[in-house]
Each structure stands twice: as structure tokens, then as C-alpha cells.
Scaffold this motif. Structure first.
Motif, PDB file in Angstrom:
ATOM      1  N   PRO A 144       0.767  -1.241   0.074  1.00 37.29           N
ATOM      2  CA  PRO A 144      -0.131  -0.171  -0.067  1.00 37.29           C
ATOM      3  C   PRO A 144       0.710   1.337   0.013  1.00 37.29           C
ATOM      4  O   PRO A 144       1.647   1.412   0.612  1.00 37.29           O
ATOM      5  CB  PRO A 144      -0.732  -0.177   1.309  1.00 37.29           C
ATOM      6  N   LEU A 145       0.390   2.231  -0.592  1.00 40.27           N
ATOM      7  CA  LEU A 145       1.196   3.485  -0.800  1.00 40.27           C
ATOM      8  C   LEU A 145       1.390   4.233   0.785  1.00 40.27           C
ATOM      9  O   LEU A 145       2.613   4.839   0.600  1.00 40.27           O
ATOM     10  CB  LEU A 145       0.293   4.451  -1.726  1.00 40.27           C
ATOM     11  N   ASN A 146       0.686   3.903   1.544  1.00 40.91           N
ATOM     12  CA  ASN A 146       0.934   4.496   2.778  1.00 40.91           C
ATOM     13  C   ASN A 146       2.057   3.975   3.632  1.00 40.91           C
ATOM     14  O   ASN A 146       2.455   4.349   4.775  1.00 40.91           O
ATOM     15  CB  ASN A 146      -0.378   4.737   3.676  1.00 40.91           C
ATOM     16  N   TRP A 147       2.498   2.773   3.108  1.00 39.97           N
ATOM     17  CA  TRP A 147       3.563   1.955   3.929  1.00 39.97           C
ATOM     18  C   TRP A 147       4.951   2.587   3.598  1.00 39.97           C
ATOM     19  O   TRP A 147       5.908   2.243   4.537  1.00 39.97           O
ATOM     20  CB  TRP A 147       3.591   0.477   3.549  1.00 39.97           C
ATOM     21  N   THR A 148       5.201   3.329   2.472  1.00 36.81           N
ATOM     22  CA  THR A 148       6.645   3.456   2.075  1.00 36.81           C
ATOM     23  C   THR A 148       6.842   5.149   1.991  1.00 36.81           C
ATOM     24  O   THR A 148       5.952   5.655   1.535  1.00 36.81           O
ATOM     25  CB  THR A 148       6.677   2.639   0.894  1.00 36.81           C
ATOM     26  N   ALA A 149       8.042   5.552   1.714  1.00 35.35           N
ATOM     27  CA  ALA A 149       8.557   6.640   1.637  1.00 35.35           C
ATOM     28  C   ALA A 149       8.063   6.997  -0.169  1.00 35.35           C
ATOM     29  O   ALA A 149       7.804   8.146  -0.474  1.00 35.35           O
ATOM     30  CB  ALA A 149      10.159   6.905   1.688  1.00 35.35           C
ATOM     31  N   SER A 150       8.540   5.963  -0.825  1.00 32.28           N
ATOM     32  CA  SER A 150       8.237   6.154  -2.250  1.00 32.28           C
ATOM     33  C   SER A 150       6.506   6.263  -2.634  1.00 32.28           C
ATOM     34  O   SER A 150       6.311   6.903  -3.459  1.00 32.28           O
ATOM     35  CB  SER A 150       8.755   4.783  -2.846  1.00 32.28           C
ATOM     36  N   GLY A 151       5.883   5.481  -1.683  1.00 36.74           N
ATOM     37  CA  GLY A 151       4.549   5.530  -2.049  1.00 36.74           C
ATOM     38  C   GLY A 151       3.680   7.073  -1.849  1.00 36.74           C
ATOM     39  O   GLY A 151       3.125   7.531  -2.520  1.00 36.74           O
ATOM     40  N   ARG A 152       4.296   7.542  -0.838  1.00 29.98           N
ATOM     41  CA  ARG A 152       4.037   8.918  -0.489  1.00 29.98           C
ATOM     42  C   ARG A 152       4.324  10.095  -1.729  1.00 29.98           C
ATOM     43  O   ARG A 152       3.510  10.835  -2.196  1.00 29.98           O
ATOM     44  CB  ARG A 152       4.605   9.496   0.824  1.00 29.98           C
ATOM     45  N   LEU A 153       5.586   9.711  -1.994  1.00 28.58           N
ATOM     46  CA  LEU A 153       6.266  10.531  -3.221  1.00 28.58           C
ATOM     47  C   LEU A 153       5.224  10.406  -4.501  1.00 28.58           C
ATOM     48  O   LEU A 153       5.029  11.220  -5.220  1.00 28.58           O
ATOM     49  CB  LEU A 153       7.550  10.175  -3.441  1.00 28.58           C
ATOM     50  N   LEU A 154       4.973   9.284  -4.825  1.00 26.62           N
ATOM     51  CA  LEU A 154       4.103   8.835  -6.022  1.00 26.62           C
ATOM     52  C   LEU A 154       2.865   9.641  -6.133  1.00 26.62           C
ATOM     53  O   LEU A 154       2.467   9.491  -7.261  1.00 26.62           O
ATOM     54  CB  LEU A 154       4.022   7.380  -6.219  1.00 26.62           C
TER      55      LEU A 154
END
Length: 264
Positions: A144-154
Motif C-alpha cells: 500500500p502507498l501509505n507504507w512507504t516513503a516512495s508511496g507518498r512521493l508517487l
């Protein structure tokens, strides 16, 4: 009739449903990373086994699926053709891959390139670090996007309401229990990280694992990919400034190679 009173085509509704179910089967196999029986796929999808058996036969005839000697279904060779064609058009990916290996050599840590897949972040390329450190994520891993630093950036480039809607739809607790799940907080974090050009996560996806990521932006200024260094948490304090500068430089080098100048 549809909601506006316009006649609808029953055959089209059926065909669309069949397409959705076929895509569901392909998605499940991709996420599970292993062949599955028609019965197993039927259980996961909730579809009647007869429907799944028929779809598998049709997809196999079109080389979208293959079957092993044990009868289990797996992704077919035709999908590779589509994937290669799509990847060939992603000029940013080719530049990012070169920058990934250069960054990997420079810092000696694991480096990943990630992209967005709807409400998920997906690892699309990876270079291992020089030491024994390993993480469970590999190329193709989706979280899920909220798990990762990259997910937030995307999603950091999206307008406020669109960004908030994404996190409302996809945010959920991580395995470590430390990932932020509040959509409004996530939306603010994503906006800030994207405009800062750097996002950091520690322990939110995996225990004792840190990730330092930078956005790779396209012609329109949106985040197409991310470049991230994945490393043991205990090394972050001593190496943060070096890693943060290096990952930013690597992401910016991709944009420069594409003739983009979003960051000066």
C-alpha cells in the motif's frame, strides 16, 4: 436501461464482467508469484469454478496464461511481450536504471526504483547492496502507498482533494503497525515530501529497515518513478546526510538526462 434511461447492451455487460474477472486472475497470479489451480483461483476470486476453468482455457488459448504439467495456471508468454513494449516506451525507466546502478555502487546499499500501481507502490527494479542485509521486497513486490516513503512521493504531486481521496481508498495498517493510516496526515506528508524532494520511512514496512527516497519527475512535473536507498535502520544516523544527498542527486540526474529541470 442505464441511470439516464439509455438502453444498455447485455452482451457488453457480460463481456466487461468477463474482462474484469480475467484481469483479476492475472492480478492474483502476479501478486502471489506462483502458479495456482483453477480451484484455488476460484476461492480467491469468489467466482464459480466453472467460470474460472473457462476463463483459464480462453486465456491459455491466447497465450495470456500457461499451464504446467500439474495443471496449475501461470502467466503466459504474451504478457512478456506487452510488458517489454510498455517498458521500452518508458524512457525514464532506462535512465533511472542506469542511475540506480551508479547510486548502488556509490553508497553500497540496496537501491530500488518504484512506481505506482493504483493504490499500491510496486518495486520495478532493484540493485542489491554489498553486505548481507536483505529485505523481503523484490522486483514485483506491491505494498500500500501509505507504507512507504516512495508511496507518498508517487502521489505527492496530486491536487489536495485527489491526494486525499487516494489515501482514503488505499491506506491500511502495515505489518509492523507503524505506518500512518490517517488520510489527512498522509496527504500533508505526501505534499511536503514531494516538494522537499525527499521522503524517509523507518520501520513502517519492515522491522529495522529504513528507506530514503527521492521523486523522479516527468515532463508535466508529476512523480513518474522514485529512486530509493533501502538500508538497516542502525546505519541511518551515521549515513543520512550522505545517502539523502546521493539519492537526490541520482533522481535529479535522471531528470537532467531527459532534459527536465524541475529542481533548478
Amino acid at each position: 436501461m442505464d441511470d439516464q434511461g439509455t438502453p444498455t447492451d447485455p452482451a457488453r455487460r457480460s463481456r466487461t464482467s468477463g474482462i474484469d474477472r480475467a484481469l483479476q486472475i492475472l492480478d492474483i497470479l502476479t501478486e502471489r508469484h506462483q502458479p495456482m489451480t483453477a480451484y484455488e483461483l476460484a476461492k480467491v476470486t469468489g467466482a464459480p469454478p466453472s467460470t474460472v476453468y473457462k476463463l483459464i482455457d480462453e486465456l491459455q488459448e491466447r497465450a495470456m496464461l500457461s499451464r504446467g504439467s500439474d495443471g496449475r495456471a501461470w502467466l503466459g508468454p504474451r504478457l512478456m511481450r506487452y510488458g517489454l513494449a510498455y517498458r521500452a516506451r518508458m524512457s525514464a525507466f532506462g535512465e533511472a536504471e542506469r542511475a540506480m546502478f551508479a547510486l548502488n555502487e556509490r553508497v553500497g546499499e540496496m537501491v530500488q526504483i518504484c512506481a505506482r500501481d493504483e493504490g499500491m507502490m510496486q518495486v520495478v527494479a532493484m540493485a542489491e547492496g554489498t553486505g548481507p542485509f536483505r529485505v523481503t521486497s523484490d522486483v514485483g513486490t506491491r505494498v500500500p502507498l501509505n507504507w512507504t516513503a516512495s508511496g507518498r512521493l508517487l502521489v505527492g504531486h496530486l491536487p489536495d482533494e485527489a491526494r486525499l481521496a487516494v489515501f482514503r481508498a488505499c491506506a491500511r495498517p502495515s505489518n509492523t503497525g507503524l505506518a500512518e493510516t490517517d488520510p489527512e496526515k498522509l496527504s500533508r506528508m505526501a505534499h511536503r515530501d514531494f516538494h522537499d524532494g525527499l521522503s524517509v520511512q523507518i520501520d513502517t514496512s519492515e522491522d529495522e529497515v529504513a528507506c530514503i527516497a527521492a521523486p523522479i519527475r516527468g515532463l508535466d512535473g508529476t512523480c513518474e518513478l522514485t529512486m530509493s536507498v533501502v538500508m538497516p535502520k542502525h546505519r541511518v544516523q551515521d549515513r543520512f546526510d550522505l545517502i539523502a544527498r546521493a539519492v537526490r542527486d541520482a533522481a535529479f540526474s535522471v531528470e537532467r538526462a531527459l532534459g527536465l529541470h524541475h529542481r533548478g
